[in-house]
Design an enzyme around this catalytic site. Structure first.
Site, PDB file in Angstrom:
ATOM      1  N   ASP A   1       0.866  -1.193   0.000  1.00 39.30           N
ATOM      2  CA  ASP A   1       0.000   0.000   0.000  1.00 39.30           C
ATOM      3  C   ASP A   1       0.892   1.229   0.000  1.00 39.30           C
ATOM      4  O   ASP A   1       2.129   1.116  -0.015  1.00 39.30           O
ATOM      5  CB  ASP A   1      -0.973  -0.012   1.188  1.00 39.30           C
ATOM      6  CG  ASP A   1      -2.316   0.605   0.807  1.00 39.30           C
ATOM      7  OD1 ASP A   1      -2.311   1.756   0.341  1.00 39.30           O
ATOM      8  OD2 ASP A   1      -3.356  -0.057   0.957  1.00 39.30           O
TER       9      ASP A   1
ATOM     10  N   HIS B   1      -2.871   3.007  -4.733  1.00 36.85           N
ATOM     11  CA  HIS B   1      -2.260   2.504  -3.481  1.00 36.85           C
ATOM     12  C   HIS B   1      -0.837   2.001  -3.720  1.00 36.85           C
ATOM     13  O   HIS B   1      -0.417   1.001  -3.154  1.00 36.85           O
ATOM     14  CB  HIS B   1      -3.136   1.405  -2.863  1.00 36.85           C
ATOM     15  CG  HIS B   1      -4.393   1.945  -2.256  1.00 36.85           C
ATOM     16  ND1 HIS B   1      -4.423   2.544  -1.018  1.00 36.85           N
ATOM     17  CD2 HIS B   1      -5.666   1.998  -2.724  1.00 36.85           C
ATOM     18  CE1 HIS B   1      -5.674   2.945  -0.754  1.00 36.85           C
ATOM     19  NE2 HIS B   1      -6.436   2.629  -1.768  1.00 36.85           N
TER      20      HIS B   1
ATOM     21  N   GLU C   1      -9.960   2.599  -5.061  1.00 38.51           N
ATOM     22  CA  GLU C   1      -9.532   3.973  -4.796  1.00 38.51           C
ATOM     23  C   GLU C   1      -8.335   4.413  -5.644  1.00 38.51           C
ATOM     24  O   GLU C   1      -7.270   4.717  -5.121  1.00 38.51           O
ATOM     25  CB  GLU C   1      -9.184   4.111  -3.302  1.00 38.51           C
ATOM     26  CG  GLU C   1     -10.374   3.795  -2.409  1.00 38.51           C
ATOM     27  CD  GLU C   1     -10.044   3.827  -0.929  1.00 38.51           C
ATOM     28  OE1 GLU C   1     -10.902   4.229  -0.153  1.00 38.51           O
ATOM     29  OE2 GLU C   1      -8.923   3.429  -0.532  1.00 38.51           O
TER      30      GLU C   1
HETATM   31  C1  ACM Z   1     -10.964  -0.352   0.707  1.00 40.06           C
HETATM   32  O1  ACM Z   1     -11.423  -0.245   1.853  1.00 40.06           O
HETATM   33  N1  ACM Z   1     -10.324   0.660   0.151  1.00 40.06           N
HETATM   34  C2  ACM Z   1     -11.087  -1.589  -0.031  1.00 40.06           C
END
Ligand code: ACM
Length: 469
Positions: free
Chosen positions: A131, A206, A270
């Site tokens: 991440d 991410h 995201e």
């Molecule tokens: C998430 O909570 N961004 C999968």
């Protein structure tokens, strides 16, 4: 579990060793075997004064039966009950997600969580390995991923307010990573307990930790960003050069080789598009790929990762944002954004795992925040998990068949230690496990009564759980 029908003395020693139960008392040996007459997920355990026998329709079901036997033996005080149990789970996927990126977790602590999973017949550990705030897996040929990407200089203290000027940092370097061998050993540790580890490499968003390690993976190669020290969503996402796709091929291939599970999670959540919108290289690529909308670029990543992983024999899982851009058939959707997404994805014919943030995000508070450690927000009580309807919009029989299972998520922004993770996981994961197994649903009060009897088992495992109210 049926009532005990007779009591026999407790064996002096029953130990788990290389996949077999051993005991000094011959009558207490557990004979085990796969029986193809049983349904693949079914096991049948019988304990009588003459001994114990376990048969199951598959190796996975055998693991469930062994874990039941272990629980019975561990519970016995001086004698173990003679029982006959035939059982099978409702869902094939009974998962727990663990974010080891936002806070690194040492291997023995992950092993402890795996032990606790086996106790609850949870069978999938979804390991969130990469991440913005930390890259945790060794990738050969890319040493900076762990040397640089595995560490952040400091971490935001408290909640992340809108006002950047008010942010405070702890000034403590945080990080760590796992070697490929450590992860292979962890896979084996989990396998012996009936738990499959499914890795996640989150892409194309991410990815700030990887871009901090290798700026050429980003959209502005001449810009050096650091590993992210705050939470939220980073704009720094993967660029579109051939070099990026070569990198992804290497990473996905190496991670596939570490984790033999038939599934691989590619994230996909995201992913802001601002950098692609500003990038002339992204525009040129869109022309080359025949795209008119920037949003289609994410679909290109999904397709590429799926192609690479299918060559490795993997079935791809992704968070539900991938539904918003073109995507290959046969992907498994992990529904997190809203419970209604379950209907959307099964209606479109995708196998789906229920992981929604209304009921299954265990980083949310579990009671009034006043009396609880700092958490990201939200409120998901034990009762919510035990009683909620995970399909707010009714599913047809065909859609129902596409529901692979349930999963509780342990995002770790606000969980710096293993004890914090345990506190948020339990006892809520006990309710997730029951729902995922599909045990007959009783009143919440009856569940609580059984849970009270169950908590000493968590004590025995050294789990720091949240006490019941
Ligand atoms: C998430 O909570 N961004 C999968």
């Amino acid at each position: 579990m049926p009532d005990p029908i007779a009591l026999v003395p407790l064996p002096r020693s029953v130990v788990w060793s290389e996949g077999v139960w051993e005991t000094s008392d011959p009558w207490a040996e557990l004979s085990v075997g796969v029986n193809e007459d049983l349904a693949p997920a079914e096991y049948s355990l019988s304990i009588s004064p003459r001994g114990a026998a376990l048969s199951a329709g598959s190796e996975a079901a055998l693991a469930d039966g062994r874990n039941t036997f272990a629980q019975i033996v561990a519970d016995a005080h001086g004698s173990i009950p003679c029982v006959t149990i035939s059982d099978q789970p409702k869902h094939a996927w009974r998962g727990m997600h663990l974010d080891v990126s936002r806070h690194f977790m040492a291997i023995p602590e992950i092993e402890k969580m795996i032990d606790a999973m086996a106790l609850h017949r949870l069978n999938v550990l979804h390991l969130h390995l990469t991440d913005d705030q930390g890259w945790r897996v060794e990738i050969k040929g890319y040493p900076r991923l762990t040397e640089v990407g595995g560490w952040r200089e400091q971490t935001l203290v408290g909640h992340m307010s809108e006002d950047e000027d008010s942010w405070e940092f702890d000034g403590i370097r945080h990080g760590g990573f796992y070697t490929q061998q450590e992860l292979k050993d962890l896979v084996e540790y989990a396998r012996r307990r009936g738990v499959m580890i499914v890795p996640e490499v989150d892409l194309p968003g991410h990815m700030q930790a990887a871009i901090a390690a290798y700026p050429e993976l980003g959209n502005v190669p001449e810009r050096q960003v650091g590993v992210r020290e705050v939470w939220g969503i980073s704009d720094h996402v993967l660029g579109v050069s051939d070099q990026v796709f070569d990198f992804l091929r290497d990473v996905l291939t190496q991670v596939s080789e570490i984790f033999p599970a038939p599934y691989f999670h590619i994230g996909g959540d995201e992913c802001p598009r601002v950098e692609w919108e500003r990038s002339s290289e992204a525009r040129a690529r869109m022309n080359e790929w025949g795209m008119t909308r920037v949003s289609e670029i994410q679909g290109r990543f999904t397709q590429f990762a799926t192609d690479v992983l299918r060559e490795q024999g993997k079935k791809v899982i992704a968070w539900d944002e991938v539904l918003d851009s073109p995507l290959p058939d046969g992907i498994v959707i992990m529904n997190w954004r809203h419970g209604n997404g379950l209907k959307t994805s099964t209606e479109r014919g995708f196998q789906t795992i229920i992981a929604n943030n209304e009921h299954l995000y265990l980083d949310h508070y579990q009671a009034d925040p006043e009396g609880e450690p700092l958490a990201i927000g939200g409120l998901t009580t034990l009762k919510d998990i035990y009683t909620t309807d995970f399909a707010p919009q009714p599913l047809s029989d065909d859609e129902q068949k596409l529901v692979l299972g349930l999963q509780g998520q342990l995002w770790s922004e606000y969980l710096p230690t293993a004890e914090d993770v345990q506190y948020m996981a339990f006892p809520r994961m006990c309710a997730v496990a029951e729902r995922a197994w599909g045990s007959p649903q009783q009143s919440y009060e009856e569940f609580l009564e059984r849970l009270r009897a169950h908590l000493p088992r968590l004590d025995a495992f050294g789990i720091r759980y949240r006490p019941l109210d």
